[in-house]
Write an enzyme that holds these catalytic residues in place. Structure first.
Site: not given
Ligand code: UD1
Length: 339
Positions: A128, A298-299, A155, A179-180, A200, A151, A126
């Site tokens: 991450t 944590g973001d 990794k 990435f995502n 997510n 988590y 990841s």
């Molecule tokens: C998250 C995990 C990451 C993991 C990945 C797996 C965290 C901090 N990170 O990544 O370790 O490898 O998922 O898929 O949990 N957001 C909102 N509203 C929401 C949900 C998310 O604004 O309801 C924003 C978050 O702040 C972020 C972005 O959307 O900026 C993406 O979030 P998310 O889909 O959870 O992914 P990551 O945080 O990048």
């Protein structure tokens, strides 16, 4: 026909990879313990590809089961290891379960592979591992920083275990740092199935549009980015799945330049949370009820991939756009909900 074992093969990325492998002429054995997946996915994969993958219900934490599995499939050519837990928050509450499932099971698998003389291994890692990288886009040379969750640490430690095992045991390993991953199969037959409230962004978006969630929270608009919301590299799961097919072929053809290789898998393009929302609204025609709320602890502010190495060395490039991913994610959500 080369035979590949796919652990976690009924999960989100695993099921899409199984489809792409089958469509590229591989025989796939799907291994899954059904802890976060549904056996019905086997028939959904079959309905896309016309070929039923052999399904093995195995829990990789149980060494005897792993040993028996690999004995049954000692003719396999390679293994792709997706099976793992992946929720950041949950990992803080249950760190030992995360180490057992993500590290102990990995060690069992590697030991039993070594005992059978099996050596082609692809690992789900990841982005991450980079934390908040100092330089963007993120190359594979960007330093791996201390993880901020169990988590994330699984990794990093998983990669270290593999790196150290390759030289000692003659393994060939490719770690793919995702990435995502977002979107779903364009047929809407497979996709992401989060249990309970999604953590997510994209599943939360589609569930809000489907009326299951009242409101989408945008976690902070005071980041140092053009619109103030966090930036990520959202990659369509089908593009990601295709990268695994290319990586498997690289190992089978013995084209890897080192026994342990790492590749970033992303699109190379960063999108903000608000851009994701706008893309979804554009392709779905739905209006999302959003509210800006506090930052989520944590973001990181921004993370997107430098994909040069994957493009040049693997000869793979993400082809689908964010709009494609949003359209497919929405088609999938509607199919699941019967809308
Ligand atoms: C998250 C995990 C990451 C993991 C990945 C797996 C965290 C901090 N990170 O990544 O370790 O490898 O998922 O898929 O949990 N957001 C909102 N509203 C929401 C949900 C998310 O604004 O309801 C924003 C978050 O702040 C972020 C972005 O959307 O900026 C993406 O979030 P998310 O889909 O959870 O992914 P990551 O945080 O990048």
């Amino acid at each position: 026909m080369a035979k590949i074992l796919v652990t976690g093969g009924l999960g989100f990325i695993g099921s899409h990879t199984t489809v792409e492998l089958q469509q590229n002429g591989y025989e796939v054995v799907v291994v899954d313990n059904l802890s976060n997946s549904d056996e019905k996915v086997v028939s959904r994969i079959t309905s896309i590809t016309g070929k039923e993958p052999l399904f093995e219900k195995v829990d990789l934490r149980h060494r005897e089961e792993v040993r028996a599995l690999l004995a049954r499939h000692r003719d396999m050519d390679g293994l792709i290891h997706f099976a793992a837990y992946k929720a950041v928050g949950e990992s803080v509450e249950k760190p030992l379960e995360y180490y057992e499932n993500n590290i102990w099971a990995l060690v069992c698998l590697l030991q039993e592979m070594r005992n059978q003389g099996l050596n082609n291994f692809i690992f789900s890692s990841s982005c991450t591992v980079y934390g908040q990288a100092k330089e963007l886009p993120i190359t594979e040379h960007s330093p791996v920083v201390p993880a901020n969750s169990p988590y994330g640490n699984t990794k990093q430690v998983g990669e270290e275990v593999l790196q150290q095992a390759v030289s000692a045991h003659g393994l060939n390993v490719i770690s793919l740092r995702y990435f995502n991953p977002v979107g779903a199969h364009p047929t809407a037959k497979i996709g992401e199935l989060p249990l309970g409230v999604p953590l997510n962004l994209v599943p939360f978006v589609t569930q809000t549009a489907a009326g299951i969630r009242k409101q989408l929270s945008v976690f902070g608009d005071d980041y140092d980015t053009p619109d103030g919301t966090c930036i990520r590299d959202y990659i369509h799961v089908v593009d990601l799945a295709k990268a695994h097919v290319v990586a498997v072929k690289r190992l089978l053809d013995k084209k890897n330049s080192q026994p342990y290789e790492v590749f970033n898998l992303g699109t190379g393009k960063g999108s903000s949370v608000l851009e994701v929302i706008r893309s979804f609204e554009r392709v779905s025609g739905e209006k999302l009820n959003c509210k800006i709320v506090e930052r989520r602890p944590g973001d990181v502010t921004a993370a997107y991939a430098d994909t040069t190495k994957a493009n040049d060395v693997l000869g793979w490039k993400a082809e689908k756009s964010l709009d494609d991913a949003m359209a497919d994610a929405w088609r999938w959500e509607k199919a699941v909900r019967g809308l």
